[in-house]
Enzyme design. Structure first.
Site, PDB file in Angstrom:
ATOM      1  CB  THR A  74      -0.969  -0.019   1.197  1.00 43.04           C
ATOM      2  OG1 THR A  74      -1.853  -1.140   1.036  1.00 43.04           O
ATOM      3  CG2 THR A  74      -1.791   1.252   1.272  1.00 43.04           C
ATOM      4  CG  ASN A 141      -7.225  -8.143  -4.704  1.00 44.99           C
ATOM      5  OD1 ASN A 141      -7.807  -7.588  -5.639  1.00 44.99           O
ATOM      6  ND2 ASN A 141      -7.484  -7.860  -3.441  1.00 44.99           N
ATOM      7  CD  GLN A 180      -3.149 -11.692  -4.482  1.00 44.66           C
ATOM      8  OE1 GLN A 180      -2.738 -12.746  -4.019  1.00 44.66           O
ATOM      9  NE2 GLN A 180      -3.586 -10.717  -3.697  1.00 44.66           N
ATOM     10  CB  ALA A 201       7.792  -9.581   2.198  1.00 45.28           C
ATOM     11  CB  THR A 238      15.991   3.128  11.754  1.00 44.71           C
ATOM     12  OG1 THR A 238      16.361   4.329  12.432  1.00 44.71           O
ATOM     13  CG2 THR A 238      17.075   2.088  11.972  1.00 44.71           C
ATOM     14  CB  CYS A 326      -8.522  -5.122   1.591  1.00 46.32           C
ATOM     15  SG  CYS A 326      -6.854  -5.772   1.510  1.00 46.32           S
TER      16      CYS A 326
END
Lengths: 384, 384
Positions: A74, A141, A180, A201, A238, A326
């Protein structure tokens, strides 16, 4: 997960591969250093981070310095849209992340066909002289439909040539969200012909909240998150060494096993589809009959309440989705199913079955039998 | 890390606590579900995620639905600044994330004093009728100076009253980045008197790239990352269950041990400081003498090249920083040290020694001896 469960929702989330976990583990408590610190163990963490980025880049045929690590797909999609301020083109079956990002721009939302396919000529018609971005996901998806990315890339290449000739200096970029599809389809960016590519991932047995945006060097990204200047100033914060190393391992594994795994899943899926259609000839399979992700089966049963079905199946140990996770919690009909013109009755009776690493011949056959029994039971109940 | 190393850079990164790792571990491969999926194991993942948010909120005296989980402090700070479009006030010793976010607004950057303290009356003078945001970190990451947050909050409260009386309807918010302080200072948002608070997990022995923004209900945040509508639409993307559960555990542990740990670190730090000053009376300690993080020691040695020193000390197994890790790799002088008026000579001879969980009486004493030996050796070398 419990071994007595059969998971048929790999498109929503995937369990982390043990090898990914093993790759990440050292970077939590042992090699935990800030990659920007100057001493050798931190320099080593930096080296491993950069090595992971090189590996990610290599797997999509790109260079490491064209990649920005993000917290998932996203953010990557939002960053891609930040590259432009003007008119954008996308399709009505795209993920909410793309549609929401497009809503922040002057936009044209083209219609997919009844298979959820976005034809290249439909994109061609939608492109205006001032269009700056076209975004079409590699695979949908919900339906699993694989889009004609190379053909759309040709359209955009042609548009660029036209602009060159006419002196129109507005740049136009082509972005694809391959989250996807990357586990099952080759995502070499040069072969796809895209300018920007999103992957994450969490869909390929890696850690959640880790993704990337690849952008060709001619794309001018505008950072959304500013600060310490990490990721070449394009995304501060970081660095997530553990997550990025895990992502690289996950993509390595996906690339290595892609052919084998996608052949295996396609056989399993085709058998599952054939069994369900044999039992319920009135069921409707959505998504493109040919251009479809190997592990994906979207099937609708008339007069069945799919939400009830999810719970009946869960009671029998089979985990399935009604649609995209979602959207699933929102009690609204899927915008994808509305877009392809599925009737309300069929939409409300839709199951999304997505196979993956946890799927075996045995548990897929068992799931098939359980689904048939439960759908029959529901038919009997409602026709009484 | 290797047991023969002595880590004195806890402000740059912290090793994940074993208990945090244990809390996270189930959510990688076993309970990996998408929290938006409808079946029970996913609902359980959602429940654990929400429970973690409640726990995080409780530890700062807030409500879970006022929290947005982000990928670390930098994103959280950027999101805080997204709440306003107008004039902002911050200080010249703030983290790059705050200064960069402020640069996107009409801004006033006030000067900290020679101890790195930002006095409330300096903020008061900088506030204009159209100021919408004041952002001052709870503790400075280079010097350890703890800011008078409650006094600044009083200034802002007073400004609000003035605006109410004069009919000025411009809202004014007070944001603090407490990332560097939360392990050692109580961060109850009501007691601090702030409207927004940033913290992250990576500085309190939790996972990296996990943070949060707390915003009081009257603050209107504007999402930077749009899509599936997670985090009440304020930050889309599949939730990081493992990371958030780990963050909650880390903050729980930090809160539980805060008093003990900060007393312990203060004694160690004071001893270290006293030993170094005794050996080098010409050394200069920066940061506020009283209002300073317990484990923090910023010390400058005239005529010493701190960058060389970092490597000499590393060769002896002691890991220290010259300054903030975020700026350390850029070969530029720290903007914080310039802001407090430290001479170039002292700035270039500055070490930041930050104690934490890995610090013991024994290894801190040993580090102190090694630092003294190495500084002496360097003095001898340069005065030859």
């Amino acid at each position: 997960m419990n071994n007595d469960l059969i998971y048929l929702d790999h498109a929503a989330a995937t369990p982390m591969d043990g090898r990914v976990f093993a790759a990440m583990e050292p970077y939590f408590s042992h090699d935990f250093y800030n990659p920007s610190s100057p001493y050798a163990p931190a320099v080593e963490a930096r080296r491993r981070y950069e090595e992971a980025k090189h590996s990610l880049a290599k797997n999509i045929g790109a260079k490491a310095d064209e990649i920005v690590i993000t917290a998932g797909a996203t953010e990557s999609i939002n960053l891609a849209f930040s590259a432009v301020t003007g008119h954008v083109v996308t399709a009505n079956i795209e993920h909410h992340a793309v549609l929401s990002a497009a809503a922040g721009h002057d936009n044209t939302i083209v219609s997919a066909d009844q298979h959820g396919l976005v034809p290249a000529d439909v994109i061609k018609v939608a492109i205006r002289p001032e269009t700056e971005l076209v975004s079409v996901a590699l695979a949908n998806n919900e339906l699993g439909t694989i889009q004609p990315i190379r053909e759309i890339a040709q359209v955009i290449k042609h548009e660029r040539q036209t602009r060159l000739i006419s002196g129109n200096q507005t740049p136009i970029y082509f972005h694809t969200d391959a989250s996807q599809g990357i586990g099952q389809i080759d995502c070499n960016v040069a072969r796809l012909g895209v300018d920007m590519l999103t992957i994450n991932a969490g869909k390929i047995y890696g850690p959640k909240q880790v993704g990337l945006l690849w952008a060709a060097s001619h794309v001018k990204l505008v950072p959304q998150i500013v600060g310490g200047g990490q990721e070449r100033g394009l995304r501060s914060g970081t660095e997530n060494v553990a997550g990025t190393v895990g992502f690289a391992k996950a993509l390595d594994l996906a690339s290595e096993h892609r052919k084998y795994e996608s052949d295996r899943l396609q056989k399993l899926r085709d058998k599952l589809q054939a069994d369900l259609i044999a039992a319920f000839p009135e069921a409707v399979v959505s998504g493109h009959p040919k251009h479809r992700l190997a592990g994906h089966l979207h099937i609708s049963f008339p007069k069945i309440d799919a939400e009830r079905m999810v719970f009946s199946l869960e009671a029998r140990g089979v985990l399935v989705a009604t649609g995209s996770a979602c959207a699933a919690n929102k009690g609204t009909r899927s915008h994808v199913l509305m877009a392809i013109g599925l009737s309300d009755e069929l939409a409300d009776g839709s199951l999304r079955l997505t196979l993956g690493h946890l799927s075996t011949d045995e548990n897929t056959l068992k799931a098939s039998q359980i689904i048939i029994e439960e759908i029959k039971r529901e038919f009997d109940r409602t026709s009484r």
